[in-house]
Design a protein around this motif. Structure first.
Motif, short mmCIF file in Angstrom:
data_model
loop_
_atom_site.label_atom_id
_atom_site.label_comp_id
_atom_site.label_asym_id
_atom_site.label_seq_id
_atom_site.Cartn_x
_atom_site.Cartn_y
_atom_site.Cartn_z
N SER A 95 120.89 -30.81 22.69
CA SER A 95 120.34 -29.69 23.42
C SER A 95 119.05 -29.57 23.33
O SER A 95 119.13 -29.21 24.71
CB SER A 95 120.91 -28.78 22.78
N SER A 96 118.16 -29.82 22.49
CA SER A 96 117.20 -29.45 22.33
C SER A 96 116.37 -31.21 23.57
O SER A 96 115.63 -30.67 24.02
CB SER A 96 116.63 -29.44 21.02
N VAL A 97 117.13 -31.64 23.38
CA VAL A 97 116.36 -33.01 23.93
C VAL A 97 116.95 -33.12 25.24
O VAL A 97 116.20 -33.20 26.63
CB VAL A 97 117.14 -34.70 23.73
N TYR A 98 117.98 -32.35 25.85
CA TYR A 98 117.98 -31.40 27.16
C TYR A 98 117.30 -30.87 27.17
O TYR A 98 116.46 -30.98 29.00
CB TYR A 98 119.68 -31.46 26.82
N GLU A 99 116.93 -29.99 26.40
CA GLU A 99 115.76 -29.67 27.29
C GLU A 99 114.24 -30.19 27.47
O GLU A 99 113.79 -29.37 28.11
CB GLU A 99 115.40 -28.08 26.38
N ASN A 100 114.33 -30.95 26.53
CA ASN A 100 113.06 -31.71 26.80
C ASN A 100 112.56 -32.34 28.21
O ASN A 100 111.78 -32.69 28.60
CB ASN A 100 112.83 -32.52 25.16
N MET A 101 113.81 -33.40 28.17
CA MET A 101 114.12 -33.64 29.59
C MET A 101 113.55 -32.89 31.07
O MET A 101 113.80 -33.18 31.90
CB MET A 101 115.29 -34.68 29.36
N GLN A 102 114.60 -31.89 30.63
CA GLN A 102 114.72 -30.83 31.79
C GLN A 102 112.62 -30.84 32.08
O GLN A 102 112.16 -31.00 32.83
CB GLN A 102 115.24 -29.11 31.66
N LEU A 103 111.92 -30.22 30.77
CA LEU A 103 110.33 -30.54 31.18
C LEU A 103 110.10 -31.49 31.65
O LEU A 103 109.16 -31.64 32.61
CB LEU A 103 109.85 -29.79 29.52
N ALA A 104 110.47 -32.25 30.79
CA ALA A 104 109.79 -34.16 31.92
C ALA A 104 110.03 -34.21 33.10
O ALA A 104 109.23 -34.83 33.64
CB ALA A 104 110.88 -35.22 30.53
N ARG A 105 111.07 -34.30 33.05
CA ARG A 105 111.28 -33.95 35.10
C ARG A 105 110.67 -32.76 35.54
O ARG A 105 109.68 -32.77 36.57
CB ARG A 105 112.96 -33.62 35.19
N ASP A 106 109.95 -31.79 35.58
CA ASP A 106 109.44 -30.63 35.75
C ASP A 106 107.17 -31.56 35.75
O ASP A 106 106.89 -31.25 36.78
CB ASP A 106 109.29 -29.84 34.83
N TYR A 107 107.40 -31.87 34.46
CA TYR A 107 106.06 -32.27 34.67
C TYR A 107 106.09 -33.86 34.89
O TYR A 107 105.15 -34.01 35.47
CB TYR A 107 105.78 -32.77 32.50
N ALA A 108 106.86 -35.32 35.20
CA ALA A 108 107.25 -35.42 36.31
C ALA A 108 106.80 -35.76 37.47
O ALA A 108 106.00 -35.95 38.52
CB ALA A 108 108.24 -36.45 36.02
N GLY A 109 106.73 -33.97 38.13
CA GLY A 109 106.97 -33.51 39.33
C GLY A 109 106.05 -33.04 39.43
O GLY A 109 105.68 -33.02 41.01
N THR A 110 104.74 -32.46 38.80
CA THR A 110 103.57 -32.11 38.99
C THR A 110 102.67 -33.19 38.77
O THR A 110 101.73 -33.07 38.58
CB THR A 110 103.29 -30.99 38.02
N GLN A 111 103.28 -34.45 38.43
CA GLN A 111 101.74 -35.44 38.03
C GLN A 111 101.21 -35.37 36.26
O GLN A 111 100.29 -35.32 36.42
CB GLN A 111 101.83 -36.17 38.52
N SER A 112 101.79 -34.59 35.85
CA SER A 112 101.01 -34.11 34.15
C SER A 112 101.78 -34.68 33.47
O SER A 112 102.81 -34.67 32.46
CB SER A 112 102.07 -32.71 34.30
#
Length: 168
Positions: A95-112
């Protein structure tokens, strides 16, 4: 006009095969990487940053299924309380990995990408913690190792793409 002369060829097909191959050659499982990224051909482009978004979006779908269904099914068949406790702890990790991957998607989207790399490292740490619960001296083999292996490979694909973007 051949494919090399037509800049729209990649966009018409939706897939830049040489880019996919370049990414997947740097991952831990070439075939898994290709099949994962090709599972969403509408999202693929010839832009590495966009491919990173596809990678995290596909990963979220796969991890969600693992998190919500497969481990629960496995847990239903477990009678040993020690194994059950370890699987439940791994479910928390997933579940924590899933949350991290959601953040990763958001950071990828903002190119962070520095932030994305950090949350991918955190996700990998959670899967490592899960896997360690079943390492020797434990005599219990992990009944969810195929799931944690998939997640490790998914994180690796995203990490490779981030690394390639940061070095370009």
């Amino acid at each position: 006009m051949d494919d090399l002369e037509d800049p729209n060829k990649v966009l018409m097909d939706g897939i830049d095969r040489p880019l996919l191959e370049k990414v997947c050659k740097n991952t831990m499982d070439y075939d898994f990487c290709l099949s994962t990224l090709l599972s969403d051909p509408e999202g693929l482009t010839n832009v590495l940053y966009r491919l990173g978004l596809v990678s995290t979006i596909v990963s979220l779908g796969i991890i969600s299924k693992i998190k919500d269904y497969e481990n629960l099914i496995i847990l239903d068949g477990v009678t040993d309380p020690v194994i059950g406790g370890r699987i439940r702890a791994c479910q928390t990790d997933i579940s924590s990995v899933y949350e991290n991957m959601q953040l990763a998607r958001d950071y990828a989207g903002t190119q962070s990408y520095a932030e994305e790399a950090a949350v991918l490292a955190s996700a990998q740490q959670k899967i490592t913690e899960c896997n360690k619960r079943f390492e020797p001296p434990s005599k219990i083999e992990s009944p969810i190792s195929s799931n944690t292996s998939k997640i490790t490979k998914l994180i690796n694909i995203s990490s490779v793409i981030v690394s390639m973007i940061k070095s370009s």
